[in-house]
Design an enzyme around this catalytic site. Structure first.
Site, PDB file in Angstrom:
ATOM      1  N   ASP A  29       0.863  -1.189   0.000  1.00  0.00           N
ATOM      2  CA  ASP A  29       0.000   0.000   0.000  1.00  0.00           C
ATOM      3  C   ASP A  29       0.899   1.238   0.000  1.00  0.00           C
ATOM      4  O   ASP A  29       1.854   1.331   0.774  1.00  0.00           O
ATOM      5  CB  ASP A  29      -0.917  -0.005   1.245  1.00  0.00           C
ATOM      6  CG  ASP A  29      -2.039   1.018   1.126  1.00  0.00           C
ATOM      7  OD1 ASP A  29      -3.207   0.606   1.148  1.00  0.00           O
ATOM      8  OD2 ASP A  29      -1.739   2.227   1.013  1.00  0.00           O
ATOM      9  N   ILE A  30       0.586   2.174  -0.884  1.00  0.00           N
ATOM     10  CA  ILE A  30       1.442   3.352  -1.074  1.00  0.00           C
ATOM     11  C   ILE A  30       1.316   4.342   0.085  1.00  0.00           C
ATOM     12  O   ILE A  30       2.181   5.200   0.268  1.00  0.00           O
ATOM     13  CB  ILE A  30       1.099   4.022  -2.443  1.00  0.00           C
ATOM     14  CG1 ILE A  30       2.291   4.798  -2.984  1.00  0.00           C
ATOM     15  CG2 ILE A  30      -0.148   4.861  -2.363  1.00  0.00           C
ATOM     16  CD1 ILE A  30       3.455   3.945  -3.395  1.00  0.00           C
ATOM     17  N   HIS A  93      -9.834  -5.461  -2.829  1.00  0.00           N
ATOM     18  CA  HIS A  93      -8.495  -5.587  -2.248  1.00  0.00           C
ATOM     19  C   HIS A  93      -8.605  -5.922  -0.774  1.00  0.00           C
ATOM     20  O   HIS A  93      -9.456  -5.388  -0.067  1.00  0.00           O
ATOM     21  CB  HIS A  93      -7.651  -4.327  -2.465  1.00  0.00           C
ATOM     22  CG  HIS A  93      -8.326  -3.051  -2.081  1.00  0.00           C
ATOM     23  ND1 HIS A  93      -9.285  -2.454  -2.856  1.00  0.00           N
ATOM     24  CD2 HIS A  93      -8.177  -2.244  -0.987  1.00  0.00           C
ATOM     25  CE1 HIS A  93      -9.689  -1.336  -2.274  1.00  0.00           C
ATOM     26  NE2 HIS A  93      -9.047  -1.197  -1.133  1.00  0.00           N
ATOM     27  N   HIS A  95      -6.654  -5.658   2.674  1.00  0.00           N
ATOM     28  CA  HIS A  95      -5.532  -5.007   3.358  1.00  0.00           C
ATOM     29  C   HIS A  95      -4.935  -6.005   4.352  1.00  0.00           C
ATOM     30  O   HIS A  95      -5.657  -6.520   5.215  1.00  0.00           O
ATOM     31  CB  HIS A  95      -6.021  -3.814   4.198  1.00  0.00           C
ATOM     32  CG  HIS A  95      -6.525  -2.644   3.421  1.00  0.00           C
ATOM     33  ND1 HIS A  95      -5.751  -1.543   3.139  1.00  0.00           N
ATOM     34  CD2 HIS A  95      -7.746  -2.380   2.880  1.00  0.00           C
ATOM     35  CE1 HIS A  95      -6.470  -0.649   2.467  1.00  0.00           C
ATOM     36  NE2 HIS A  95      -7.688  -1.122   2.302  1.00  0.00           N
TER      37      HIS A  95
HETATM   38  P1  AMP Z   1      -9.887   1.572   0.377  1.00  0.00           P
HETATM   39  O1  AMP Z   1     -10.460   1.538  -1.032  1.00  0.00           O
HETATM   40  O2  AMP Z   1     -10.602   2.523   1.271  1.00  0.00           O
HETATM   41  O3  AMP Z   1      -9.765   0.187   0.958  1.00  0.00           O
HETATM   42  O4  AMP Z   1      -8.415   2.153   0.258  1.00  0.00           O
HETATM   43  C1  AMP Z   1      -7.618   1.987  -0.885  1.00  0.00           C
HETATM   44  C2  AMP Z   1      -6.177   1.788  -0.478  1.00  0.00           C
HETATM   45  O5  AMP Z   1      -5.402   1.719  -1.679  1.00  0.00           O
HETATM   46  C3  AMP Z   1      -5.569   2.913   0.378  1.00  0.00           C
HETATM   47  O6  AMP Z   1      -4.992   2.350   1.545  1.00  0.00           O
HETATM   48  C4  AMP Z   1      -4.532   3.542  -0.547  1.00  0.00           C
HETATM   49  O7  AMP Z   1      -3.386   4.002   0.144  1.00  0.00           O
HETATM   50  C5  AMP Z   1      -4.197   2.404  -1.481  1.00  0.00           C
HETATM   51  N1  AMP Z   1      -3.731   2.839  -2.797  1.00  0.00           N
HETATM   52  C6  AMP Z   1      -4.323   3.725  -3.624  1.00  0.00           C
HETATM   53  N2  AMP Z   1      -3.613   3.871  -4.757  1.00  0.00           N
HETATM   54  C7  AMP Z   1      -2.538   3.049  -4.637  1.00  0.00           C
HETATM   55  C8  AMP Z   1      -1.415   2.749  -5.472  1.00  0.00           C
HETATM   56  N3  AMP Z   1      -1.261   3.326  -6.669  1.00  0.00           N
HETATM   57  N4  AMP Z   1      -0.507   1.847  -5.034  1.00  0.00           N
HETATM   58  C9  AMP Z   1      -0.655   1.267  -3.822  1.00  0.00           C
HETATM   59  N5  AMP Z   1      -1.683   1.508  -2.989  1.00  0.00           N
HETATM   60  C10 AMP Z   1      -2.613   2.393  -3.385  1.00  0.00           C
END
Ligand code: AMP
Length: 129
Positions: A29-30, A93, A95
């Protein structure tokens, strides 16, 4: 329109890759809650996790479990927690978050990591899987 995660799968957007199979991808996660915070995704773009068919759902959990075991081996934490949200990115996704305190599960205190840190963590987890 392709989700940001579909663009990661296609290589259009870079990621710090941790593991990959024909059907799944794991990457850091970025904007991590904790060092080693990893996302596991199906390559098939689906918005909501419970809309996956039963087999896809079970296979995603099996893949996530393998990745979590790798994280546990190399990241200092009490345990790896699993959360599914999806309010920001409409592509399923999981986490996987290394937890030391409850704060690590709260998506509030974020870690500042350098590209070098991300690269090293991804390599370490990848080699531990
Ligand atoms: P959520 O949809 O609320 O579960 O959160 C989306 C997650 O994706 C967040 O924790 C972001 O930090 C992560 N995220 C968004 N864009 C990217 C990316 N390009 N690479 C890695 N993680 C990402």
């Amino acid at each position: 329109m392709a989700s940001i995660f579909t663009k990661i799968i296609s290589g259009e957007i870079p990621c710090y890759k941790v593991a990959e199979t024909t059907d799944f991808l794991a990457f850091l996660d970025i904007n991590p809650n904790a060092k080693g915070h990893t996302l596991c995704i199906p390559k098939k773009e689906e918005n909501k996790i419970f809309d996956l068919d039963e087999n896809e759902y079970v296979e995603l959990m099996k893949f996530s479990r393998k990745v979590a075991k790798g994280i546990e081996k190399v990241i200092d934490c009490k345990r790896v927690g699993m959360t599914v949200i999806g309010l920001e990115v409409p592509h399923v996704h999981v986490h996987l978050i290394p937890l030391t305190t409850m704060e690590d599960a709260r998506f509030i205190n974020k870690q500042n990591l350098s590209p070098e840190d991300f690269k090293n963590i991804a390599t370490q987890i990848s080699e531990a899987i």
